[in-house]
Design a protein around this motif. Structure first.
Motif, PDB file in Angstrom:
ATOM      1  N   ARG A  35       0.860  -1.178   0.000  1.00  0.00           N
ATOM      2  CA  ARG A  35       0.000   0.000   0.000  1.00  0.00           C
ATOM      3  C   ARG A  35       0.899   1.230   0.000  1.00  0.00           C
ATOM      4  O   ARG A  35       1.570   1.511   0.985  1.00  0.00           O
ATOM      5  N   ASN A  36       0.899   1.950  -1.083  1.00  0.00           N
ATOM      6  CA  ASN A  36       1.703   3.151  -1.229  1.00  0.00           C
ATOM      7  C   ASN A  36       0.810   4.351  -0.921  1.00  0.00           C
ATOM      8  O   ASN A  36       0.107   4.854  -1.796  1.00  0.00           O
ATOM      9  N   GLU A  37       0.835   4.787   0.321  1.00  0.00           N
ATOM     10  CA  GLU A  37      -0.050   5.867   0.770  1.00  0.00           C
ATOM     11  C   GLU A  37       0.134   7.143  -0.061  1.00  0.00           C
ATOM     12  O   GLU A  37      -0.845   7.779  -0.441  1.00  0.00           O
ATOM     13  N   VAL A  38       1.371   7.500  -0.329  1.00  0.00           N
ATOM     14  CA  VAL A  38       1.642   8.725  -1.086  1.00  0.00           C
ATOM     15  C   VAL A  38       1.072   8.607  -2.496  1.00  0.00           C
ATOM     16  O   VAL A  38       0.394   9.522  -2.991  1.00  0.00           O
ATOM     17  N   ILE A  40      -1.337   6.643  -3.582  1.00  0.00           N
ATOM     18  CA  ILE A  40      -2.798   6.566  -3.531  1.00  0.00           C
ATOM     19  C   ILE A  40      -3.394   7.965  -3.375  1.00  0.00           C
ATOM     20  O   ILE A  40      -4.365   8.324  -4.048  1.00  0.00           O
ATOM     21  N   LYS A  41      -2.796   8.765  -2.502  1.00  0.00           N
ATOM     22  CA  LYS A  41      -3.285  10.148  -2.294  1.00  0.00           C
ATOM     23  C   LYS A  41      -3.067  10.995  -3.554  1.00  0.00           C
ATOM     24  O   LYS A  41      -3.955  11.757  -3.951  1.00  0.00           O
ATOM     25  N   GLY A  78      -8.106   9.479  -1.278  1.00  0.00           N
ATOM     26  CA  GLY A  78      -6.944   8.621  -1.045  1.00  0.00           C
ATOM     27  C   GLY A  78      -7.153   7.617   0.061  1.00  0.00           C
ATOM     28  O   GLY A  78      -6.197   7.178   0.699  1.00  0.00           O
ATOM     29  N   ILE A  79      -8.387   7.226   0.275  1.00  0.00           N
ATOM     30  CA  ILE A  79      -8.703   6.277   1.347  1.00  0.00           C
ATOM     31  C   ILE A  79      -8.542   4.837   0.869  1.00  0.00           C
ATOM     32  O   ILE A  79      -8.096   3.981   1.621  1.00  0.00           O
ATOM     33  N   ASN A  81      -7.264   1.866  -2.065  1.00  0.00           N
ATOM     34  CA  ASN A  81      -6.316   1.474  -3.098  1.00  0.00           C
ATOM     35  C   ASN A  81      -7.146   0.850  -4.214  1.00  0.00           C
ATOM     36  O   ASN A  81      -7.469  -0.325  -4.178  1.00  0.00           O
TER      37      ASN A  81
END
Length: 107
Positions: A35-38, A40-41, A78-79, A81
């Motif tokens: 999970r790439n938070e950056v 995804i956002k 961005g919640i 994926n």
């Protein structure tokens, strides 16, 4: 003798299955959920940027992409994926190529 051999084969098969499942469990226990938070956002911001530039509401985008309205909202914030299939559906609904959604330097 034949009964004893049959029983041995059953035991061997059971042991092979048991070992196989043990290996599977160990493998999946070590695999991390990516999970790439950056990313995804940034993807969500890019979807929102293009949607607003085209003057399309979240409801209309959801309708055209054939996904839930709440899903569009979660993607843009961005919640979640999202899936590749949804990326293609969103791009089609926005009348753009899918790669444009990943052009983050414009966000």
């Amino acid at each position: 003798m034949l009964k004893k051999m049959s029983y041995s084969i059953v035991l061997l098969r059971s042991q092979i299955c048991s070992n196989f499942f043990s290996l599977l469990i160990r493998h999946f226990a070590q695999v991390k959920y990516l999970r790439n938070e950056v990313g995804i956002k940034r993807f969500g911001k890019r979807v929102r940027q293009i949607r607003i530039a085209k003057n399309i509401s979240q409801e209309n985008l959801a309708y055209d992409a054939e996904i839930e309205y709440s899903q569009v909202s979660r993607i843009e914030r961005g919640i979640i994926n999202t899936s590749i299939s949804q990326v293609f559906a969103i791009a089609k609904a926005l009348n753009i190529e899918p790669w444009v959604l990943f052009k983050f330097d414009e966000v």
